[in-house]
Write a protein that holds these residues in place. Structure first.
Motif, PDB file in Angstrom:
ATOM      1  N   VAL A  47      17.762 -65.781  55.453  1.00  0.00           N
ATOM      2  CA  VAL A  47      17.529 -65.042  54.774  1.00  0.00           C
ATOM      3  C   VAL A  47      18.481 -65.594  53.228  1.00  0.00           C
ATOM      4  O   VAL A  47      19.264 -65.442  53.573  1.00  0.00           O
ATOM      5  N   ALA A  48      17.772 -65.335  51.568  1.00  0.00           N
ATOM      6  CA  ALA A  48      19.094 -65.828  51.197  1.00  0.00           C
ATOM      7  C   ALA A  48      18.254 -65.317  49.639  1.00  0.00           C
ATOM      8  O   ALA A  48      17.521 -64.023  49.860  1.00  0.00           O
ATOM      9  N   ALA A  49      18.829 -65.295  48.802  1.00  0.00           N
ATOM     10  CA  ALA A  49      18.652 -64.761  47.617  1.00  0.00           C
ATOM     11  C   ALA A  49      18.065 -65.848  46.828  1.00  0.00           C
ATOM     12  O   ALA A  49      18.350 -66.851  46.558  1.00  0.00           O
ATOM     13  N   ALA A  50      16.929 -65.100  46.315  1.00  0.00           N
ATOM     14  CA  ALA A  50      15.464 -66.108  45.413  1.00  0.00           C
ATOM     15  C   ALA A  50      15.529 -65.329  44.325  1.00  0.00           C
ATOM     16  O   ALA A  50      16.653 -64.565  43.595  1.00  0.00           O
ATOM     17  N   SER A  51      15.278 -66.422  43.010  1.00  0.00           N
ATOM     18  CA  SER A  51      15.939 -66.552  41.567  1.00  0.00           C
ATOM     19  C   SER A  51      14.774 -65.886  41.093  1.00  0.00           C
ATOM     20  O   SER A  51      13.385 -66.421  40.856  1.00  0.00           O
ATOM     21  N   ALA A  52      15.199 -65.371  40.277  1.00  0.00           N
ATOM     22  CA  ALA A  52      14.173 -64.264  39.382  1.00  0.00           C
ATOM     23  C   ALA A  52      13.399 -65.105  37.979  1.00  0.00           C
ATOM     24  O   ALA A  52      12.530 -64.828  37.734  1.00  0.00           O
ATOM     25  N   GLU A  53      14.507 -66.099  38.219  1.00  0.00           N
ATOM     26  CA  GLU A  53      13.679 -66.635  36.693  1.00  0.00           C
ATOM     27  C   GLU A  53      13.043 -67.698  37.274  1.00  0.00           C
ATOM     28  O   GLU A  53      11.323 -67.964  37.032  1.00  0.00           O
ATOM     29  N   ASP A  54      12.852 -68.401  38.489  1.00  0.00           N
ATOM     30  CA  ASP A  54      11.425 -68.492  39.339  1.00  0.00           C
ATOM     31  C   ASP A  54      10.171 -67.359  39.451  1.00  0.00           C
ATOM     32  O   ASP A  54       9.208 -68.424  39.762  1.00  0.00           O
ATOM     33  N   TYR A  55      10.881 -66.459  39.605  1.00  0.00           N
ATOM     34  CA  TYR A  55       9.439 -65.827  39.427  1.00  0.00           C
ATOM     35  C   TYR A  55       8.905 -65.906  38.524  1.00  0.00           C
ATOM     36  O   TYR A  55       7.871 -65.642  37.996  1.00  0.00           O
ATOM     37  N   GLU A  56       9.813 -65.386  37.181  1.00  0.00           N
ATOM     38  CA  GLU A  56       9.505 -65.200  35.790  1.00  0.00           C
ATOM     39  C   GLU A  56       8.166 -66.820  35.230  1.00  0.00           C
ATOM     40  O   GLU A  56       6.970 -66.780  34.310  1.00  0.00           O
ATOM     41  N   ASN A  57       8.620 -68.021  35.964  1.00  0.00           N
ATOM     42  CA  ASN A  57       8.356 -69.314  35.675  1.00  0.00           C
ATOM     43  C   ASN A  57       7.775 -69.416  36.405  1.00  0.00           C
ATOM     44  O   ASN A  57       6.774 -70.959  36.820  1.00  0.00           O
ATOM     45  N   ASN A  58       7.113 -68.526  37.641  1.00  0.00           N
ATOM     46  CA  ASN A  58       5.786 -69.367  38.173  1.00  0.00           C
ATOM     47  C   ASN A  58       5.641 -70.457  39.439  1.00  0.00           C
ATOM     48  O   ASN A  58       5.316 -70.908  39.936  1.00  0.00           O
ATOM     49  N   VAL A  59       7.491 -70.111  39.784  1.00  0.00           N
ATOM     50  CA  VAL A  59       7.743 -71.623  40.827  1.00  0.00           C
ATOM     51  C   VAL A  59       7.585 -70.458  42.232  1.00  0.00           C
ATOM     52  O   VAL A  59       6.389 -71.044  43.390  1.00  0.00           O
ATOM     53  N   ILE A  60       7.714 -69.206  42.072  1.00  0.00           N
ATOM     54  CA  ILE A  60       7.835 -68.178  43.049  1.00  0.00           C
ATOM     55  C   ILE A  60       6.432 -67.497  42.803  1.00  0.00           C
ATOM     56  O   ILE A  60       6.468 -67.046  41.531  1.00  0.00           O
ATOM     57  N   ARG A  61       5.445 -67.704  43.358  1.00  0.00           N
ATOM     58  CA  ARG A  61       3.721 -67.409  42.917  1.00  0.00           C
ATOM     59  C   ARG A  61       3.249 -66.956  44.030  1.00  0.00           C
ATOM     60  O   ARG A  61       3.688 -65.993  44.991  1.00  0.00           O
ATOM     61  N   LYS A  62       2.405 -65.953  43.123  1.00  0.00           N
ATOM     62  CA  LYS A  62       1.816 -64.724  43.698  1.00  0.00           C
ATOM     63  C   LYS A  62       0.455 -64.576  44.019  1.00  0.00           C
ATOM     64  O   LYS A  62      -0.271 -65.269  42.967  1.00  0.00           O
ATOM     65  N   HIS A  63       0.067 -63.774  44.939  1.00  0.00           N
ATOM     66  CA  HIS A  63      -1.926 -63.562  44.967  1.00  0.00           C
ATOM     67  C   HIS A  63      -2.131 -62.291  45.064  1.00  0.00           C
ATOM     68  O   HIS A  63      -3.296 -62.380  45.219  1.00  0.00           O
ATOM     69  N   GLU A  64      -1.476 -61.279  44.939  1.00  0.00           N
ATOM     70  CA  GLU A  64      -1.991 -59.441  44.537  1.00  0.00           C
ATOM     71  C   GLU A  64      -1.292 -59.498  43.344  1.00  0.00           C
ATOM     72  O   GLU A  64      -0.265 -59.936  42.776  1.00  0.00           O
TER      73      GLU A  64
END
Length: 412
Positions: A105-122
């Motif tokens: 459990v950690a805090a993930a970056s909103a910038e990573d979400y914005e920059n598609n480092v965190i990727r979505k499939h839905e």
């Protein structure tokens, strides 16, 4: 480069964590919710359902403010206590089937979400994103982490294994018969190693929690734009996540049941299916498919196997090869007339953890006319769709683990 940071979690005290922790509010039946609210004053359900105290339904901003009030009361009563140092948290779940999930459990970056480092499939519903963003902004905390998955990493796995040799801070078993464990990582050297390993990962993937992550991103944008002293270190730049290795992610299918045959007789329906599927009647014995692009169907008391005639179907993208998309494009939309998979009341979804007999019962009791079964989506297919910037149809995956609300809380 995936960026995660430790944070000071607000947590229940050790003696009350088993009483506080709850499943997502929507997963309880009304009777289950009322029983917990009546007999367990420590349940996290009291926070997210503050109207129960006044015996009435409360919604909108009024509800959000009362949620915050209940949360503050839990802190004032020392049911919740905040850690004094920034930590990562090793979280282990052993479910009733004996499957084991180990993550951080950690805090993930909103910038990573914005920059598609965190990727979505839905796909997400914009209205729901904004409603939950407003909720987060008012209450000031998040109690249910987004489930992220990362490529298996031996360094992280060894660290987790070593930490788990120590006594767990939390160990409790739920009435659902899942056992949960939590360990704190406050050693800075260990924290640095974990962060460096994630920095070497070009991407991580959302497994479950697309709306929660989208809403957290909207909150980040909102607060950033309205801050005169934004410097990137504020807690709103991150959102709470539970990160587990890909090999431990459990993906189940969602089967589909439809209320009618769109005005067709059974024979007319089968003839239309025959144009793109090879059909075999399997009789009354339950049948489940075992390969991609094969489906089971239950209709009028009998099971059928459906084999896609691949020469008649165009595989242009990774999404086209997804079974839920194939079923939609070849049967649900053109034959049964279901265009909106998310909102059409004629279709219902049954998660694949339930036996195929459950699907059969829905048809036999007359509530539905036909049901379709399939195999689970493969992790590599899910990642490829995310990498290609495509989105799966609704209810393509039922993913485990399901972490409890209220065990670790992230404040903004």
């Amino acid at each position: 480069m995936a960026k995660i940071i430790p944070f000071k979690a607000v947590r229940p005290t050790r003696d009350k964590v088993s009483l506080v922790a709850s499943r997502s509010y929507q997963t309880y039946t009304q009777a289950e919710r009322e029983a917990r609210l009546d007999y367990n004053p420590f349940s996290f359900l009291h926070i997210v359902n503050p109207g129960y105290k006044y015996d009435r339904e409360i919604s909108g901003i009024e509800r959000y403010k009362l949620v915050k009030n209940r949360y503050l009361e839990f802190k004032e009563d020392n049911i919740f206590v905040q850690d004094q140092t920034n930590c990562f948290y090793v979280y282990k779940i052993v479910n009733r089937e004996g499957q084991v999930f180990n993550g951080i459990v950690a805090a993930a970056s909103a910038e990573d979400y914005e920059n598609n480092v965190i990727r979505k499939h839905e796909d997400t519903i914009v209205h729901r994103e904004h409603v939950f963003k407003d909720y987060l902004k008012t209450v000031g905390f998040n109690a249910e982490p987004v489930l992220l998955t990362y490529p298996d990493n031996s360094t992280i796995q060894n660290l987790i294994s070593n930490i788990q040799q120590q006594r767990a801070e939390f160990e409790f078993t739920t009435t659902y018969r899942d056992t949960h464990y939590l360990w704190m990582i406050d050693n800075q050297d260990t924290i640095n190693i974990i962060q460096e390993e994630f920095k070497n990962m070009p991407t991580v993937y959302i497994a479950d929690g697309h709306h929660r992550s989208a809403s957290s991103y909207l909150l980040y944008k909102d607060l950033k734009e309205n801050s005169t002293n934004h410097n990137g270190s504020e807690t709103y730049n991150y959102f709470m996540s539970y990160l587990i290795p890909e090999s431990e992610l459990q993906i189940h299918e969602f089967n589909r049941v439809v209320k009618d045959l769109n005005g067709l007789t059974k024979e007319e329906f089968l003839i239309q299916l025959d144009a793109i599927y090879r059909i075999e009647n399997r009789g009354i014995m339950p049948y489940k498919p075992s390969k991609k692009h094969h489906f089971s169907m239950y209709l009028d008391g009998e099971f059928y196997s459906l084999y896609l005639r691949k020469s008649l179907y165009d595989f242009k993208t990774s999404l086209d090869a997804l079974d839920t998309q194939i079923l939609y494009k070849t049967i649900l939309q053109p034959i049964l007339g279901i265009d909106d998979l998310r909102n059409d009341s004629r279709i219902t979804y049954i998660n694949g953890k339930k036996d195929i007999v459950n699907l059969k019962s829905c048809i036999d009791n007359g509530e539905f006319a036909v049901g379709f079964g399939m195999i689970p989506v493969d992790i590599e297919d899910m990642k490829q769709i995310a990498d290609d910037g495509l989105k799966m149809p609704p209810k393509s995956t039922f993913i485990e683990p399901k972490i409890r609300s209220g065990v670790t809380i992230y404040e903004f």
